[in-house]
Design an enzyme around this catalytic site. Sequence first.
Site, short mmCIF file in Angstrom:
data_model
loop_
_atom_site.label_atom_id
_atom_site.label_comp_id
_atom_site.label_asym_id
_atom_site.label_seq_id
_atom_site.Cartn_x
_atom_site.Cartn_y
_atom_site.Cartn_z
CB THR A 13 -0.94 0.03 1.22
OG1 THR A 13 -0.16 -0.09 2.41
CG2 THR A 13 -1.95 -1.11 1.15
N GLY A 14 2.15 1.17 0.21
CA GLY A 14 3.01 2.35 0.22
C GLY A 14 3.33 2.84 -1.18
CB VAL A 16 8.30 1.65 -3.23
CG1 VAL A 16 9.02 0.58 -4.04
CG2 VAL A 16 9.18 2.90 -3.14
CB CYS A 148 16.19 5.98 -5.73
SG CYS A 148 16.09 7.17 -4.38
CB SER A 178 8.24 10.94 -5.37
OG SER A 178 9.33 10.99 -6.29
CD GLU A 201 19.29 9.33 -0.44
OE1 GLU A 201 19.06 9.13 -1.64
OE2 GLU A 201 18.69 8.74 0.49
CE LYS A 204 19.71 4.79 3.32
NZ LYS A 204 18.26 5.05 3.14
CG HIS A 241 16.46 11.34 -7.12
ND1 HIS A 241 15.32 11.99 -6.74
CD2 HIS A 241 16.64 10.32 -6.21
CE1 HIS A 241 14.82 11.41 -5.65
NE2 HIS A 241 15.61 10.40 -5.33
CB THR A 327 9.08 6.16 -7.93
OG1 THR A 327 8.52 6.70 -9.12
CG2 THR A 327 9.14 7.21 -6.85
#
Length: 357
Positions: A13-14, A16, A148, A178, A201, A204, A241, A327
């Site tokens: 339901t999220g 992604v 991402c 997003s 971020e 990562k 991005h 996404t």
Amino acid sequence: MSMHTRVGILGATGAVGQRLVQILADHPWFEVTSVAASERSAGRRYGEAVRWLLPGPIPASVARLQVVPAVPERVPEEVVFSALDANVATEAELAFRAAGRTVISNASSHRLHPEVPLVIPEINADHLALAERQRQKYGGAIVTNPNCTTIGLCLALEPLRRRFSLRRVLVTTLQALSGAGYPGVPSLEAVDNVLPEIAGEEQKVETEPRKIFGRLTGEGVELADVAISAQCNRVPVREGHLLSVSVELGAKGTLEEVKQAFLDYRSPLSGLRLPSAPERPVLLAEAPCRPQPLLDRDVASGMVVTVGRVRPCPVLDYRFVALVHNTLRGAAGGTVLIGEVVVKGSRLLRAQKAPRQ
């Protein structure tokens, strides 16, 4: 390849998870037969439980499915795609692995674990050998899709890495709203503003590429010897991005040779005929004002990285701008592509083992 593989989606339901539903609903290889989410959604039809955020209607084949808790007892499929939040994914994905399932995850929880492959199929599909080692040890396996932004950076660098090798990379990112999920960044912070911090971020983006570009060994992955410095910013763009990159190459090349490396790059997956794999995962835009999120993020169904403004760098060797649809290629689409490689490989293995007629 007509045979369908039944799959489940965790965290369906999220934001992604909805992208996964959208992509998988009409996928030629996969059939969504389970959707799992939090306890507050469990027991309701997916079409009733989800706040649908994407253009177009909820796929009818999924809308009628009953949402179940994200536990192996309620999601029986051998292959599950995980869009769970990291704080939930840590234990849930381990439970599915222990139950003998293959978990293809977009969550960050297990990306850097030595036993778990962190995969961009065009770059390091050979790291999927780690999944087979997991199956021998645990019965199932976890395979992870990178961050991402990491995906956009690594794909943009891959033509240069192959041609010249890499030494140092500086990257400044302008990341879409997003990427923060839904409801994400409060409007009064996002409008007329740039947020110069995205929690976790930069770490990562600085660490994940070293594993992706690393060498598979008998013990795991030997990290690549490349230094990366990242500064990450959230900007008022819905999707896409943008990355400003400067790179020092291992071997010197002219500007034309660098551009030609981008032009020559083709997907090493092309012979597999994967539904989600573009033949050219990196495109070079020649116009001086491209790429732009609004104009270029949806090229090739959002599965390519567009590079532009390639020019000499007065500090390192060369600089360029890269755009990734966060996404799609950076999340759900990249996760599905990993699933295609995993399933294709298992089918090839079964075909090789099948007795000849």
